[in-house]
Design a protein around this motif. Sequence first.
Motif, mmCIF file in Angstrom:
data_model
loop_
_atom_site.group_PDB
_atom_site.id
_atom_site.type_symbol
_atom_site.label_atom_id
_atom_site.label_comp_id
_atom_site.label_asym_id
_atom_site.label_seq_id
_atom_site.Cartn_x
_atom_site.Cartn_y
_atom_site.Cartn_z
ATOM 1 N N ASN A 153 -8.040 3.084 -6.998
ATOM 2 C CA ASN A 153 -8.135 2.728 -5.583
ATOM 3 C C ASN A 153 -9.441 2.020 -5.251
ATOM 4 N N ILE A 154 -10.533 2.421 -5.894
ATOM 5 C CA ILE A 154 -11.816 1.773 -5.632
ATOM 6 C C ILE A 154 -11.793 0.314 -6.068
ATOM 7 N N THR B 179 -9.192 -1.649 -6.303
ATOM 8 C CA THR B 179 -8.346 -2.404 -5.369
ATOM 9 C C THR B 179 -9.057 -2.605 -4.042
ATOM 10 N N PHE B 180 -9.796 -1.588 -3.596
ATOM 11 C CA PHE B 180 -10.550 -1.696 -2.333
ATOM 12 C C PHE B 180 -11.600 -2.806 -2.442
ATOM 13 N N GLY C 201 -9.934 -6.032 -1.973
ATOM 14 C CA GLY C 201 -9.639 -6.236 -0.554
ATOM 15 C C GLY C 201 -10.867 -6.659 0.223
ATOM 16 N N SER D 196 -6.005 -8.315 3.911
ATOM 17 C CA SER D 196 -7.060 -7.494 3.302
ATOM 18 C C SER D 196 -7.390 -6.273 4.156
ATOM 19 N N SER E 142 0.813 -1.212 0.000
ATOM 20 C CA SER E 142 0.000 0.000 0.000
ATOM 21 C C SER E 142 0.851 1.267 0.000
ATOM 22 N N MET F 147 -7.055 -2.438 2.789
ATOM 23 C CA MET F 147 -8.176 -1.500 2.716
ATOM 24 C C MET F 147 -7.909 -0.233 3.530
ATOM 25 N N ILE G 236 -5.493 1.874 1.554
ATOM 26 C CA ILE G 236 -6.100 2.596 0.427
ATOM 27 C C ILE G 236 -6.766 3.879 0.907
ATOM 28 N N LEU G 237 -7.526 3.782 1.985
ATOM 29 C CA LEU G 237 -8.195 4.966 2.525
ATOM 30 C C LEU G 237 -7.184 6.005 2.998
#
Length: 414
Positions: free
Chosen positions: A353-354, A356-357, A360, A375, A309, A379, A382-383
Amino acid sequence: MKFKNLSIFMILLIVIVFFSYSAINGVNIGNFKIEPVKNSVKQGLDLKGGVFVVYEAQTNETGQELNKILDQTIEVFRKRIDSMGVSEPVIVKEGEKRIRIELPGVKDAKEAIDTIGKTAQLKFMKEDGTVVVTGKEVKKSEVVFDKRTNQPIVSLEFNSKGAKKFAEATRELAPTHSPIVIILDNEVISSPRVNDEIPDGHATISGNFTVESASELANLIRAGALPVEFKEVQTSTVTATLGVNALNKSIQGAVIGIALVMLYMLIYYRLPGFVADIALISYILIIMYTYVQMKITLTLPGIAALILSVGMAVDANVIIFERIKEELKNGKSLRASIDAGFSKALGTIMDSNITTFIAGAVLFNFGTGPIKGFSITLMIGILASLFTAIVITKTLLKSLVHANIVRNKKFFGA
């Protein structure tokens, strides 16, 4: 205006430096205390060492009935593990019929497994130690709601043999309102007082229950009566030495990787690269303190996800900086280029990013054990990367430019 923007930059920098120091060394000022992150983050079995065991229910039950069996057994396992003094155990369902237990820090694997896996012993006893009924005679235990008060209570039903014994005991105890003590694995889990004789084998336990506490008691009583056998299908011991070595090597690899990324950003993107490095440090701090606050267990796959990440966090900055360079080459001013760069890069960053999220989230939903750890970190990462790239990087960069400290476009790699 110049002083205001410079102040914003310096305040953000001081906050990041303060929390970086706190994360490494901790801070203790009067009643204000921050522990070093290494002392606060929970370590998983693969880092701390210990024992894990997987049990499988030997039953043909499916669906809701199987879930009930697993839930009540997990409650019994949790009680037993708590009595062992094991800190931060992991007890989760695995697959359809299995329960996975991880016990970090446990050294005697055989003793731990013998304690966890023994058959539950449930007894309803008088105060003088006389056994009234046992778990074998409990037919049903569930949470219901009192029709008068609408409060949760535990409803019990005994088989014919148990009903007869229970009727005799309650007839004797009711006049003095003496309790019947419910004991599971030699530990008292409840001691309700007998108010009336119960002749039909249907009893209720009332009190100041919440739905959760009533469910826990019902589960424990059911588990003591559970006819289902659990078979040990997998056991493993991880030594503390192996865990420490794995942690040290992982941290060493992470430090080298992050340092190389920061150096590359600084050389290639210059001033924006320097800002991105500050944002990257804040990103790592956000991840670490989120782990501490959410009491997430750190595992080796979690460290791998953290390093992955980090690359994604830098990737967002790369997209933004390339957009800014394009705007500068088109002849726009620094301020206009930064605004346009962030605006045009936002859509691409969100899309990547969405997706990949979502991946996850799927891993978290269907994965078990270390996969879930990977995971969760992914996540959260990513945020955090979206926040640092869109908010922190933008604020720092615009503060420097608006303060008129840097005017030469060469400092932006253009």
